[in-house]
Motif scaffolding. Sequence first.
Motif: not given
Length: 350
Positions: A126-136, A81-83, A223-226, A228-239
């Motif tokens: 809630p319907g947001a999805l991560e893409i496996d870019v290299l898989g595509l 999900p995207l928050l 979720p991925i957190v962004a 609204v002013g589009e100055t940052f985003y973050f999300r879990p990545e491994g540990a």
Amino acid sequence: MRIEADVAVIGAGIAGVSVAAELAGDHAVVLLEQESQPAYHTTGRSAAMFLESYGGPPVRALTVASRAVFDAAGPLLTPRPLLWVAPPAQFDRLEALAGSALIPVDAAEHCPVLRPGWCAAALLEPGALEIDVLGLHQHYLGSCRRSGAEIFLNAAVRGGRRDGDRWLLDTAAGPVSAAVVVNAAGAWADRVAAALGAPPLGLRPLRRTAAVARATGVDRSWPIVADVGETFYFRPEGAGVLVSPADETPSEPCDARADDLDVALALDRVNRATTLGLRSVQTAWAGLRTFAPDRIPVAGPDPAAPGLWWIAGQGGYGIQIAPELARVTAASVRGEAVPEALSVARFTGR
């Protein structure tokens, strides 16, 4: 010896391999990549999401229409999900985002490290999805090979001219003759056009930085957190946590590298909004997102250059719209009709 083809596609990022795969079933296709490996630049550095609410109407239509390919190609999409979050001063921007795909939520319930004093309100997709870019990318690269497309690496296009009803290209892999050329060269697309004697579009490569920072107490379900002013985003990545300052720094076409100042800016902005206390960076990178002047992707035949097609300027939407943008571009090469809802596939660059 001259290489003969029906279609020469320039660039083996996601745009190039997808349109080559679409055409290779009924055309002799050659795919020309200037680097020693496909997907070296933007495609290989993208942390893409599948967001049906992202972009204007043509982009959203292309995104929705692309979903079937993602689903059919294998497990390329993972729920994330995207928050969207907003401090008090940007509450009006959050209200402007509200729509059927976004629901108001308590931000702390979805990401408890957000500072209550910083976050005034939040919307969840809630319907947001991560893409496996290299898989595509591998899905399309494999399709190209199975359909008989020839792939040439270290094959930079140095020049070209129209000779009758064919293009004659001067490439580092040797001369190439093709009835149609598809310019899918990403940040280099304007330079390729100039080498072919076609007017450039005024494409603007913009650098985007990302880093993975060490962190404790990270919950992989966040979720991925962004903001609204589009100055940052973050999300879990491994540990750890993947962070970005959501930068758009003008750049020449190049092998983009992360700037230490941009990485520090990402950490500072995320730390101001959260209690993560990020300091140590494991790895950092950058890629170029290339936009047309109106920030709408450009695809279709160039009215000033017979036999030249473009698929460029996808900006931040390139991965999620790749399947349908390739399909409608290939349909245009074949002379087939393009649905009105996907009118982005008509040439809009000039």
